[in-house]
Design an enzyme around this catalytic site. Sequence first.
Site, PDB file in Angstrom:
ATOM      1  N   CYS A  76       0.822  -1.167  -0.027  1.00  0.00           N
ATOM      2  CA  CYS A  76      -0.093   0.040   0.063  1.00  0.00           C
ATOM      3  C   CYS A  76       0.794   1.526  -0.031  1.00  0.00           C
ATOM      4  O   CYS A  76       0.895   2.128  -0.880  1.00  0.00           O
ATOM      5  CB  CYS A  76      -0.813   0.051   1.187  1.00  0.00           C
ATOM      6  SG  CYS A  76      -1.843  -1.123   1.007  1.00  0.00           S
TER       7      CYS A  76
HETATM    8  N1  SAJ Z   1       6.983   2.494   8.305  1.00  0.00           N
HETATM    9  C1  SAJ Z   1       8.221   3.431   8.591  1.00  0.00           C
HETATM   10  N2  SAJ Z   1       8.042   4.430   9.539  1.00  0.00           N
HETATM   11  C2  SAJ Z   1       6.784   4.561  10.134  1.00  0.00           C
HETATM   12  C3  SAJ Z   1       5.614   3.935   9.714  1.00  0.00           C
HETATM   13  C4  SAJ Z   1       5.926   2.845   8.553  1.00  0.00           C
HETATM   14  O1  SAJ Z   1       9.288   3.302   7.869  1.00  0.00           O
HETATM   15  O2  SAJ Z   1       6.975   5.572  11.016  1.00  0.00           O
HETATM   16  C5  SAJ Z   1       7.387   1.471   7.299  1.00  0.00           C
HETATM   17  C6  SAJ Z   1       7.017   0.115   7.721  1.00  0.00           C
HETATM   18  O3  SAJ Z   1       7.922  -0.450   7.975  1.00  0.00           O
HETATM   19  C7  SAJ Z   1       6.492  -0.341   6.406  1.00  0.00           C
HETATM   20  C8  SAJ Z   1       5.734   0.621   5.614  1.00  0.00           C
HETATM   21  O4  SAJ Z   1       6.399   1.850   6.287  1.00  0.00           O
HETATM   22  O5  SAJ Z   1       7.520  -1.157   5.841  1.00  0.00           O
HETATM   23  C9  SAJ Z   1       4.065   0.560   5.492  1.00  0.00           C
HETATM   24  O6  SAJ Z   1       3.898   0.321   6.917  1.00  0.00           O
HETATM   25  P1  SAJ Z   1       2.433   0.850   7.251  1.00  0.00           P
HETATM   26  O7  SAJ Z   1       1.894   0.093   8.461  1.00  0.00           O
HETATM   27  O8  SAJ Z   1       2.063   2.175   7.140  1.00  0.00           O
HETATM   28  O9  SAJ Z   1       1.705   0.173   5.918  1.00  0.00           O
HETATM   29  P2  SAJ Z   1       0.698  -1.221   5.609  1.00  0.00           P
HETATM   30  O10 SAJ Z   1       0.625  -1.264   4.110  1.00  0.00           O
HETATM   31  O11 SAJ Z   1       0.974  -2.279   6.501  1.00  0.00           O
HETATM   32  O12 SAJ Z   1      -0.842  -0.702   6.127  1.00  0.00           O
HETATM   33  C10 SAJ Z   1      -1.344   0.785   5.742  1.00  0.00           C
HETATM   34  C11 SAJ Z   1      -2.046   1.089   7.008  1.00  0.00           C
HETATM   35  N3  SAJ Z   1      -1.266   1.679   8.208  1.00  0.00           N
HETATM   36  C12 SAJ Z   1      -1.426   2.501   8.951  1.00  0.00           C
HETATM   37  O13 SAJ Z   1      -2.226   3.129   8.721  1.00  0.00           O
HETATM   38  C13 SAJ Z   1      -0.858   2.325  10.215  1.00  0.00           C
HETATM   39  C14 SAJ Z   1      -3.163   1.776   6.352  1.00  0.00           C
HETATM   40  O14 SAJ Z   1      -2.399   2.964   5.810  1.00  0.00           O
HETATM   41  C15 SAJ Z   1      -3.955   1.085   5.418  1.00  0.00           C
HETATM   42  O15 SAJ Z   1      -5.071   0.682   6.263  1.00  0.00           O
HETATM   43  C16 SAJ Z   1      -3.134   0.211   4.725  1.00  0.00           C
HETATM   44  O16 SAJ Z   1      -1.901   0.499   4.476  1.00  0.00           O
HETATM   45  C17 SAJ Z   1      -3.806   0.165   3.205  1.00  0.00           C
HETATM   46  O17 SAJ Z   1      -4.343  -0.960   3.191  1.00  0.00           O
HETATM   47  O18 SAJ Z   1      -3.754   1.098   2.777  1.00  0.00           O
END
Ligand code: SAJ
Length: 454
Positions: free
Chosen positions: A293
């Site tokens: 995502c």
């Molecule tokens: N990451 C960082 N720093 C941060 C947060 C995340 O480096 O502060 C990295 C993570 O390690 C990962 C990537 O970013 O590699 C994405 O992490 P994520 O948890 O934001 O992404 P997804 O794809 O697992 O889940 C996200 C959901 N996450 C959150 O909002 C917490 C949300 O945006 C959506 O429900 C989902 O993508 C989607 O389906 O779009």
Amino acid sequence: MKSAGQQGLQEPATCKKHVDKARPLSERLRDKSAHIAVLGLGYAGLPMAIELGRAGFVVTGLDINDERVRLVNEGRSPVSDVSDADVANLIKTSQLSAVNKFDVLAEADCALICVPTPLAADHSPDLRFIEAAAESIAAHLHPDMLIVLQSTCAPGTTRRVLVPMLEASSKLRAGEDFFVAFAPERIDPGNRQYTVVNTPKLIGGVTPQCSELASLLFTSIVEHLVIVSSPEVAEMSKLVENTFRFINISFVNEMALLCDRMGISIWEVIEAASTKPFAFLPHHPGPGVGGHCIPVVPFYLEAAAHEYGMAARLIEAASSINEKMPQFVVAKLERLLAKRGKRLGEARVLLLGIAYKQNVNDIRESPALRVLELLTKREAHVAYYDPHVPSATCDGMVFRSLTSRDLNQEHYDCAVLLTPHSDVDYCSVARQVDLILDTRNYLTRMGGTEVVQL
Ligand code: SAJ
């Protein structure tokens, strides 16, 4: 011959509810006698199918992946956030079944499209899965059917791609004879706190009646519904949510590069900034941005901006920063090893966690794979340990995760913690290495092993 039900006996598990198709869809949604088809049994579709089955609907999952269909029908889950028991309980009561043929859509009252929306090689939106789903539904479209698109897509996709494809092969009109809405999935893989049930659901119908029918469906499983004025608003909200995250992560990644030059801890800086009780939302640096995502969705927004004659400059800038992080991790590791008189090309390096984020088994777009590739190219001796990811292919080579037993038999010059899973005992790992580069600020003191934060 009286049926089991007429004899007052427990209906056999294989019996489907008798449904009076003559009754309006709204009634069949209210009394949950509607038959729901979920197209795509992945991280978004399967949890949705489970909750709808639990609510009492009969749900048929449709997937082009035969293995996935087989697993579900055997009562097993192909998705890490859904347990086998969740699936088995619904298979047993016939609330849920899975097929790989789409003719069941002729019987379905609702079709939920939960298919991937990846990027093509040139970073442009790839809508082939949505288009294939639309074709399958169009071939079986019937009056009083509700179609809800949940896959992330650019504003206008529902109205200008999905609806015309549905109307193309019949005289049926969206909003009059059948109903269409966009309701973005907001699944956060690995998140135990926020689920399908307690994450507010945006609904943007092509007409008010479309929104109303979609609300009748989702109100049975979601605590809080948010009706917006159009599918475009719902599509755009999803893109803005995820791009907001992408850009904020890239900002702290860039600040990590700067703090490294300054010799101060980015982690302490973010912790200090987070003491401000308003107007600051902490994000944290890491080895890059992975998943299906966050690194993908912003390019749907960028394509939409270009369609309207605008350049979304922040997205490109954010992407170039995030894509630099794997190289930064390798460069920092090289500096740390050089201080110990070790060249990268002769070092034994252990990577800890290659999934794209904590407690998931998904490696799509995982930056850890890029770190693995860069180290391999630098001829370091590289191995990885990730109990959630038994094997991974990187740059054409297949790598297999070490086992916890392997870990105790080998010594490494250094380890790089890329994705910290909560079920791993890092203390025992630390005993096998002299140095750990911790890219997530996850570890505290590890005995005699030196731990350095990104
Ligand atoms: N990451 C960082 N720093 C941060 C947060 C995340 O480096 O502060 C990295 C993570 O390690 C990962 C990537 O970013 O590699 C994405 O992490 P994520 O948890 O934001 O992404 P997804 O794809 O697992 O889940 C996200 C959901 N996450 C959150 O909002 C917490 C949300 O945006 C959506 O429900 C989902 O993508 C989607 O389906 O779009």
